[in-house]
Scaffold this active site. Sequence first.
Site, PDB file in Angstrom:
ATOM      1  N   ASP A 225      82.664  62.383  45.784  1.00 42.69           N
ATOM      2  CA  ASP A 225      81.689  62.754  46.812  1.00 42.69           C
ATOM      3  C   ASP A 225      82.323  62.541  48.180  1.00 42.69           C
ATOM      4  O   ASP A 225      82.597  61.404  48.592  1.00 42.69           O
ATOM      5  CB  ASP A 225      80.424  61.903  46.687  1.00 42.69           C
ATOM      6  CG  ASP A 225      79.449  62.168  47.833  1.00 42.69           C
ATOM      7  OD1 ASP A 225      79.045  63.325  47.998  1.00 42.69           O
ATOM      8  OD2 ASP A 225      79.114  61.209  48.564  1.00 42.69           O
ATOM      9  N   GLU A 319      82.487  68.535  45.518  1.00 42.66           N
ATOM     10  CA  GLU A 319      81.526  69.473  46.092  1.00 42.66           C
ATOM     11  C   GLU A 319      82.252  70.662  46.716  1.00 42.66           C
ATOM     12  O   GLU A 319      83.340  70.516  47.259  1.00 42.66           O
ATOM     13  CB  GLU A 319      80.694  68.785  47.173  1.00 42.66           C
ATOM     14  CG  GLU A 319      79.933  67.572  46.708  1.00 42.66           C
ATOM     15  CD  GLU A 319      79.423  66.762  47.875  1.00 42.66           C
ATOM     16  OE1 GLU A 319      78.227  66.861  48.180  1.00 42.66           O
ATOM     17  OE2 GLU A 319      80.230  66.037  48.474  1.00 42.66           O
ATOM     18  N   ASP A 403      76.502  57.219  47.856  1.00 39.00           N
ATOM     19  CA  ASP A 403      77.676  58.063  47.628  1.00 39.00           C
ATOM     20  C   ASP A 403      78.145  58.017  46.175  1.00 39.00           C
ATOM     21  O   ASP A 403      78.560  59.037  45.618  1.00 39.00           O
ATOM     22  CB  ASP A 403      78.809  57.643  48.567  1.00 39.00           C
ATOM     23  CG  ASP A 403      78.398  57.718  50.028  1.00 39.00           C
ATOM     24  OD1 ASP A 403      77.568  58.587  50.354  1.00 39.00           O
ATOM     25  OD2 ASP A 403      78.892  56.908  50.830  1.00 39.00           O
TER      26      ASP A 403
END
Length: 422
Positions: A225, A319, A403
């Site tokens: 992340d 991501e 996170d």
Amino acid sequence: MKQKRMADYAYHYGLKVRIYPSQRQKEIIKHNADATRFVYNEHVAVNKEIAQFGKRNICIDFIEKRIKILRERIRTVTALKDRYPWLRHPDIDAQSIANARQNYQRAWKQFRTVHLVGVPNFHKKTSVESYQTNPHYNNDMKISLFTSNARFLDIHHLMLPKLKRIRFQSSRKVLERLFAMKEVRIGTITITKDSLNRYFASFQLGSDEPFVGACPKTDAEIGVDLNIENFYADSNGEIVDNPCYYRRQKRRLANAQRKLSRRIVRAKKEHRPLREAKNVEKQRLLVAKLTAKVMQRRKDFLHRTSATLIKNHDLVAAEELRSKNMMKNHALAMSIQDNGWRIFLNLLTYKATLYGRKFVAVDPRNTTQTCHVCGHVMSGKGKLTLKDREWTCPNCGMHHLRDINAAKNILARAKQKLALTQ
């Protein structure tokens, strides 16, 4: 026997080496860079003039004749050389002109594919110079790094078109691995002078055998992340801090840029050409040095971090971030740019292919708001903000670090995505 093209090879590799040209070779590089920029700008100017005819109410016959003349001017390399005889100078590589025309056509193709990149624009003259050339392979010639007119002579010397013999420096380990391969074809070669007056040669290489051996399986998987609070947090609970290279040099760089600006203003008031103003050039080099220092440190950090992730895990998930859109938030733009997320994702993508690993980019939507245990999504008044670094799921009561929870959700989505594609 017909030679294989670069696109026909199974594996491709990029090699960038530092070269040390003589004064005469520097002049040749400058001539070719100027010719490349001129040819590209000529194509831009011609097509802009043709486009303007559609906005004017003038005689149709005149328009047709003018468009025909303009198109004939840039129709071929020979037509360009006939109109501008200085392009026939013996120092100028014909391949550099051909590549300039090809790059212009590719720019239009890129615009039609991705409109955000914009149409081809005029290239200004700057302290950075570059041009591209290609080696020549005969049909009966063996394909290797040591044949053609662009070749490696030994571990310290190159032979390049027009430049001839030139000294270079690169990783001995990488060169020894490349020299040991049976067939390696050299594709496009880019010669560059950067803002610090350093010279580089970048080689596009192709081969049917892998340039790097696949790493052994580890049966390890990890989700990453990317965030502003730190560089990234992974699904294993580890957090990597952001080194913030730009922030460290921000004040010093700003002072140097202001000093450069004042020197430029002074030189213009005195009607002195900026390229001949020694104080301006001295300060420009200082600014370029500070900027390059930030870029090189960040690039080194991103390379080492991405290589560690890829080599130690069979599956890496992250991501799919669009940094350009996120930077519209002016409060976060500097932090996002200093992180270099887009470069990091690109490094993970190509290194996964290089080392035989899997890298999956997933949709980041609600990865932070979702509990990885029960799947509850925070919404409404309970939706998390950037200030909420820890939270407890109201459905299952699980306490989360923001996170790390997002990294676990990212990994789970990547597994689902892989399962659907298999």
